[in-house]
Design a protein around this motif. Structure first.
Motif, PDB file in Angstrom:
ATOM      1  N   ARG A 194       0.805   9.177  -2.048  1.00  0.00           N
ATOM      2  CA  ARG A 194      -0.196   9.269  -3.018  1.00  0.00           C
ATOM      3  C   ARG A 194      -0.359  10.485  -3.157  1.00  0.00           C
ATOM      4  O   ARG A 194      -0.624  11.281  -4.584  1.00  0.00           O
ATOM      5  N   LYS A 195      -0.734  11.358  -2.281  1.00  0.00           N
ATOM      6  CA  LYS A 195      -0.785  12.572  -2.442  1.00  0.00           C
ATOM      7  C   LYS A 195       0.034  13.595  -3.172  1.00  0.00           C
ATOM      8  O   LYS A 195       0.007  14.404  -4.110  1.00  0.00           O
ATOM      9  N   ALA A 249       4.259   8.166 -11.377  1.00  0.00           N
ATOM     10  CA  ALA A 249       2.634   8.095 -11.868  1.00  0.00           C
ATOM     11  C   ALA A 249       2.626   7.727 -13.214  1.00  0.00           C
ATOM     12  O   ALA A 249       3.355   8.392 -14.132  1.00  0.00           O
ATOM     13  N   ALA A 266      -0.256   7.420   2.265  1.00  0.00           N
ATOM     14  CA  ALA A 266      -1.258   8.417   1.899  1.00  0.00           C
ATOM     15  C   ALA A 266      -0.676   9.712   1.277  1.00  0.00           C
ATOM     16  O   ALA A 266      -0.807  10.204   0.254  1.00  0.00           O
ATOM     17  N   GLU A 267       0.446  10.130   2.201  1.00  0.00           N
ATOM     18  CA  GLU A 267       1.050  11.212   1.832  1.00  0.00           C
ATOM     19  C   GLU A 267       2.077  11.077   0.557  1.00  0.00           C
ATOM     20  O   GLU A 267       2.206  11.931  -0.238  1.00  0.00           O
ATOM     21  N   THR A 293       0.948  -1.137   0.186  1.00  0.00           N
ATOM     22  CA  THR A 293      -0.081   0.012  -0.008  1.00  0.00           C
ATOM     23  C   THR A 293       0.959   1.296   0.105  1.00  0.00           C
ATOM     24  O   THR A 293       1.594   1.216   0.811  1.00  0.00           O
ATOM     25  N   ASP A 318      -5.445   4.506 -10.492  1.00  0.00           N
ATOM     26  CA  ASP A 318      -4.568   5.146 -11.159  1.00  0.00           C
ATOM     27  C   ASP A 318      -3.399   3.927 -11.434  1.00  0.00           C
ATOM     28  O   ASP A 318      -3.074   3.228 -10.626  1.00  0.00           O
ATOM     29  N   SER A 346      -0.228  12.822  -6.726  1.00  0.00           N
ATOM     30  CA  SER A 346      -1.387  13.080  -7.330  1.00  0.00           C
ATOM     31  C   SER A 346      -1.818  11.641  -7.894  1.00  0.00           C
ATOM     32  O   SER A 346      -2.534  11.742  -9.231  1.00  0.00           O
ATOM     33  N   VAL A 347      -1.903  10.598  -7.333  1.00  0.00           N
ATOM     34  CA  VAL A 347      -2.450   9.494  -7.739  1.00  0.00           C
ATOM     35  C   VAL A 347      -3.645   8.835  -6.785  1.00  0.00           C
ATOM     36  O   VAL A 347      -3.562   9.299  -5.583  1.00  0.00           O
ATOM     37  N   SER A 348      -4.572   8.230  -7.378  1.00  0.00           N
ATOM     38  CA  SER A 348      -5.496   7.700  -6.501  1.00  0.00           C
ATOM     39  C   SER A 348      -6.118   6.402  -6.863  1.00  0.00           C
ATOM     40  O   SER A 348      -5.433   5.931  -7.729  1.00  0.00           O
ATOM     41  N   GLN A 349      -7.056   5.708  -6.312  1.00  0.00           N
ATOM     42  CA  GLN A 349      -7.478   4.595  -6.785  1.00  0.00           C
ATOM     43  C   GLN A 349      -7.630   4.453  -7.996  1.00  0.00           C
ATOM     44  O   GLN A 349      -8.433   5.145  -8.691  1.00  0.00           O
ATOM     45  N   THR A 380      -0.377   8.240 -15.204  1.00  0.00           N
ATOM     46  CA  THR A 380      -1.851   8.074 -15.151  1.00  0.00           C
ATOM     47  C   THR A 380      -2.184   8.878 -16.599  1.00  0.00           C
ATOM     48  O   THR A 380      -3.343   9.183 -17.028  1.00  0.00           O
TER      49      THR A 380
END
Length: 79
Positions: free
Chosen positions: A19-20, A44, A16-17, A13, A28, A23-26, A46
């Motif tokens: 991913r932020k 990333a 969170a920091e 996983t 991507d 700039s990726v999220s579920q 994306t």
């Protein structure tokens, strides 16, 4: 520094920091790029290739596949 734990299924996983910041999220995609043996860069992935269309201007003339292959060969041989 952020860390993650590898599961028995080989999954991690992304914290969170991280991913932020990326700039990726579920849903991507991310890519692992080997920058040297045993070291990878997490990027990333994306954007689609079609988003790059028009960013580099139009070529002076069309380039054939043979010319592209020749240029790749020259670059690979260090010429």
């Amino acid at each position: 520094m952020s860390t993650a734990t590898l599961t028995t299924k080989g999954q991690i996983t992304i914290p969170a920091e991280v991913r932020k910041a990326m700039s990726v999220s579920q849903g991507d995609r991310v890519e692992f790029v080997e920058i040297e043996p045993g070291k990878f860069l997490l990027c990333a992935a994306t954007r689609s290739m079609t988003e790059l269309k028009g960013r580099f201007g139009k070529p002076d003339r069309p380039v054939s596949v043979e010319e592209m292959n020749e240029a790749i060969g020259q670059a690979a041989s260090g010429k």
